[in-house]
Design a protein around this motif. Structure first.
Motif, PDB file in Angstrom:
ATOM      1  N   TRP A 114      -3.314  16.752  -5.252  1.00 42.88           N
ATOM      2  CA  TRP A 114      -4.277  16.180  -6.192  1.00 42.88           C
ATOM      3  C   TRP A 114      -5.660  16.807  -6.025  1.00 42.88           C
ATOM      4  CZ3 TRP A 114      -3.352  13.940 -10.516  1.00 42.88           C
ATOM      5  CH2 TRP A 114      -2.198  13.165 -10.693  1.00 42.88           C
ATOM      6  N   LEU A 115      -6.055  17.103  -4.788  1.00 40.90           N
ATOM      7  CA  LEU A 115      -7.355  17.736  -4.563  1.00 40.90           C
ATOM      8  C   LEU A 115      -7.417  19.120  -5.207  1.00 40.90           C
ATOM      9  CD1 LEU A 115      -8.326  16.938  -0.846  1.00 40.90           C
ATOM     10  CD2 LEU A 115      -9.346  16.019  -2.936  1.00 40.90           C
ATOM     11  N   MET A 116      -6.294  19.796  -5.249  1.00 43.10           N
ATOM     12  CA  MET A 116      -6.252  21.139  -5.838  1.00 43.10           C
ATOM     13  C   MET A 116      -6.306  21.116  -7.359  1.00 43.10           C
ATOM     14  SD  MET A 116      -3.392  23.011  -3.436  1.00 43.10           S
ATOM     15  CE  MET A 116      -3.439  24.532  -4.414  1.00 43.10           C
ATOM     16  N   GLY A 172      -4.275   9.593  -9.853  1.00 44.84           N
ATOM     17  CA  GLY A 172      -3.689  10.286  -8.714  1.00 44.84           C
ATOM     18  C   GLY A 172      -4.116   9.685  -7.390  1.00 44.84           C
ATOM     19  N   PHE A 173      -5.396   9.426  -7.251  1.00 44.20           N
ATOM     20  CA  PHE A 173      -5.892   8.863  -5.993  1.00 44.20           C
ATOM     21  C   PHE A 173      -5.410   7.427  -5.786  1.00 44.20           C
ATOM     22  CE2 PHE A 173      -9.020  12.327  -6.564  1.00 44.20           C
ATOM     23  CZ  PHE A 173      -8.839  12.948  -5.349  1.00 44.20           C
ATOM     24  N   VAL A 174      -5.265   6.674  -6.871  1.00 47.98           N
ATOM     25  CA  VAL A 174      -4.743   5.311  -6.753  1.00 47.98           C
ATOM     26  C   VAL A 174      -3.304   5.334  -6.245  1.00 47.98           C
ATOM     27  CG1 VAL A 174      -3.967   3.298  -8.084  1.00 47.98           C
ATOM     28  CG2 VAL A 174      -6.252   4.243  -8.464  1.00 47.98           C
ATOM     29  N   VAL A 228      -1.791   7.729  -4.562  1.00 47.48           N
ATOM     30  CA  VAL A 228      -1.753   8.211  -3.175  1.00 47.48           C
ATOM     31  C   VAL A 228      -2.202   7.110  -2.221  1.00 47.48           C
ATOM     32  CG1 VAL A 228      -2.786   9.820  -1.534  1.00 47.48           C
ATOM     33  CG2 VAL A 228      -2.041  10.636  -3.778  1.00 47.48           C
ATOM     34  N   ALA A 229      -3.266   6.384  -2.590  1.00 44.71           N
ATOM     35  CA  ALA A 229      -3.759   5.300  -1.742  1.00 44.71           C
ATOM     36  C   ALA A 229      -2.716   4.202  -1.588  1.00 44.71           C
ATOM     37  CB  ALA A 229      -5.044   4.717  -2.330  1.00 44.71           C
ATOM     38  N   ALA A 230      -2.050   3.865  -2.704  1.00 40.97           N
ATOM     39  CA  ALA A 230      -1.011   2.828  -2.648  1.00 40.97           C
ATOM     40  C   ALA A 230       0.174   3.290  -1.810  1.00 40.97           C
ATOM     41  CB  ALA A 230      -0.564   2.474  -4.059  1.00 40.97           C
ATOM     42  N   ALA A 231       0.510   4.571  -1.911  1.00 41.80           N
ATOM     43  CA  ALA A 231       1.641   5.102  -1.146  1.00 41.80           C
ATOM     44  C   ALA A 231       1.350   5.151   0.344  1.00 41.80           C
ATOM     45  CB  ALA A 231       1.995   6.500  -1.653  1.00 41.80           C
ATOM     46  N   SER A 232       0.083   5.236   0.719  1.00 46.53           N
ATOM     47  CA  SER A 232      -0.277   5.345   2.136  1.00 46.53           C
ATOM     48  C   SER A 232       0.059   4.091   2.927  1.00 46.53           C
ATOM     49  CB  SER A 232      -1.775   5.645   2.271  1.00 46.53           C
ATOM     50  OG  SER A 232      -2.553   4.519   1.885  1.00 46.53           O
ATOM     51  N   GLY A 233       0.140   2.943   2.248  1.00 47.62           N
ATOM     52  CA  GLY A 233       0.437   1.690   2.932  1.00 47.62           C
ATOM     53  C   GLY A 233      -0.764   1.080   3.623  1.00 47.62           C
ATOM     54  N   VAL A 234      -1.933   1.689   3.467  1.00 47.95           N
ATOM     55  CA  VAL A 234      -3.150   1.167   4.088  1.00 47.95           C
ATOM     56  C   VAL A 234      -3.567  -0.146   3.436  1.00 47.95           C
ATOM     57  CG1 VAL A 234      -5.598   1.607   4.481  1.00 47.95           C
ATOM     58  CG2 VAL A 234      -3.934   3.443   4.806  1.00 47.95           C
ATOM     59  N   LEU A 235      -3.385  -0.236   2.126  1.00 41.15           N
ATOM     60  CA  LEU A 235      -3.764  -1.452   1.401  1.00 41.15           C
ATOM     61  C   LEU A 235      -2.700  -2.526   1.556  1.00 41.15           C
ATOM     62  CD1 LEU A 235      -4.957   0.175  -1.961  1.00 41.15           C
ATOM     63  CD2 LEU A 235      -6.399  -0.651  -0.092  1.00 41.15           C
ATOM     64  N   PRO A 236      -3.099  -3.799   1.628  1.00 40.94           N
ATOM     65  CA  PRO A 236      -2.113  -4.876   1.601  1.00 40.94           C
ATOM     66  C   PRO A 236      -1.305  -4.791   0.306  1.00 40.94           C
ATOM     67  CG  PRO A 236      -4.274  -5.702   2.224  1.00 40.94           C
ATOM     68  CD  PRO A 236      -4.482  -4.300   1.757  1.00 40.94           C
ATOM     69  N   VAL A 252      -2.614  -0.747  -8.753  1.00 37.80           N
ATOM     70  CA  VAL A 252      -1.682   0.044  -9.555  1.00 37.80           C
ATOM     71  C   VAL A 252      -1.487  -0.590 -10.923  1.00 37.80           C
ATOM     72  CG1 VAL A 252       0.695   0.868  -9.726  1.00 37.80           C
ATOM     73  CG2 VAL A 252      -0.506   0.992  -7.540  1.00 37.80           C
ATOM     74  N   GLY A 253      -1.442  -1.929 -10.967  1.00 39.34           N
ATOM     75  CA  GLY A 253      -1.313  -2.615 -12.249  1.00 39.34           C
ATOM     76  C   GLY A 253      -2.498  -2.355 -13.157  1.00 39.34           C
ATOM     77  N   LEU A 254      -3.699  -2.356 -12.587  1.00 45.48           N
ATOM     78  CA  LEU A 254      -4.895  -2.040 -13.361  1.00 45.48           C
ATOM     79  C   LEU A 254      -4.838  -0.604 -13.883  1.00 45.48           C
ATOM     80  CD1 LEU A 254      -7.734  -2.751 -14.368  1.00 45.48           C
ATOM     81  CD2 LEU A 254      -8.627  -2.038 -12.126  1.00 45.48           C
ATOM     82  N   SER A 255      -4.366   0.300 -13.043  1.00 45.10           N
ATOM     83  CA  SER A 255      -4.237   1.695 -13.456  1.00 45.10           C
ATOM     84  C   SER A 255      -3.243   1.835 -14.600  1.00 45.10           C
ATOM     85  CB  SER A 255      -3.780   2.554 -12.271  1.00 45.10           C
ATOM     86  OG  SER A 255      -4.728   2.514 -11.222  1.00 45.10           O
TER      87      SER A 255
END
Length: 263
Positions: A109-111, A194-196, A198-206, A214-217
């Motif tokens: 995504w950064l690329m 893309g960042f949403v 990736v962030a959701a996939a990281s598992g960092v968020l509850p 993700v629903g908002l996205s």
């Protein structure tokens, strides 16, 4: 007599072939570092071969004489997406290498956007390059949404499937195949999505927070598609009215739909 048999490494044929080689390199790197089972290898190999087939066909149809530096950057991103695809597929039947997937997806995504800058600076921007870049983004969004469906529910797949549903609808509704004007908001939404993911996939968020984000996205992406569909429908209706026979209602030709026919 001497015959020059040198082949440019940027040639239209060589580019996709090097992409397949690079894809096997990414898969081999993943196998050596985190381990990649049969499912992951199968998904990654299919991805690499499919990229080679479709990209080679597109280059042939457009009559491209060189692959170009911008397409090379997009192809590099594509091989990373192939790695994400392999890891996502592996997670359904084997170990979940979450952080490897997240890091590679984040780099991909950064690329995004670098290839566009390269194309403009080198004067090699083409319609094919823009389409290739967009397809890579769409595939990555679909793969990440499939991966997230395991933890957030199957509804997440709608984020990645919307674009393909839009394309499929264009087979039956020709006006959807019309050109859209460039909009910064569309690019911003794609980047944020893309960042949403990736962030959701990281598992960092509850899980509830990830699901809400993700629903908002999904709602924002749906709104973006609805806006484009409305624009194309109005443009199509205006075009048909202008070219209608005498006696049929027409529109004021002094009110053009700015951006139609341009990308």
């Amino acid at each position: 007599m001497t015959v020059d048999v040198r082949v440019s490494t940027t040639g239209p044929v060589v580019g996709p072939v090097l992409g397949v080689v690079a894809q096997f390199g990414v898969l081999g790197g993943l196998a050596a570092s985190v381990g990649l089972g049969t499912t992951g290898w199968l998904a990654g190999v299919i991805f690499g071969i499919a990229t080679w087939v479709f990209l080679s066909g597109a280059l042939h149809r457009t009559g491209a004489t060189s692959f170009g530096p911008a397409n090379a950057v997009t192809l590099a991103r594509c091989t990373l997406v192939g790695g994400v695809t392999a890891l996502a597929a592996e997670s359904f039947s084997g170990p979940d290498h979450r952080w490897a997937l997240v890091v590679i997806a984040f780099v991909a995504w950064l690329m995004d956007g670098i290839d566009g800058q390269v194309a403009r600076r080198t004067g090699t921007a083409t319609a094919l390059g823009g389409r290739f870049d967009g397809e890579v983004d769409s595939i990555l969004a679909l793969v990440l949404s499939l991966y997230l469906a395991q933890s957030l529910g199957v509804w997440v797949i709608a984020i990645g499937a919307l674009r393909y549903a839009y394309v499929a609808a264009g087979w039956f509704l020709p006006f959807l195949r019309g050109d859209l004007p460039r909009r910064q908001s569309r690019s911003a939404i794609a980047a944020a999505l893309g960042f949403v993911l990736v962030a959701a996939a990281s598992g960092v968020l509850p899980t509830p927070a990830a699901a809400a984000l993700v629903g908002l996205s999904l709602a924002v992406v749906g709104w973006s598609f609805a806006r484009d569909i409305r624009f194309l429908h109005r443009a199509d209706a205006a075009g048909r009215a202008v070219t209608s026979p005498v006696g049929v209602r027409t529109v004021n030709a002094s009110q053009p739909f700015v951006g139609v026919g341009q990308r």
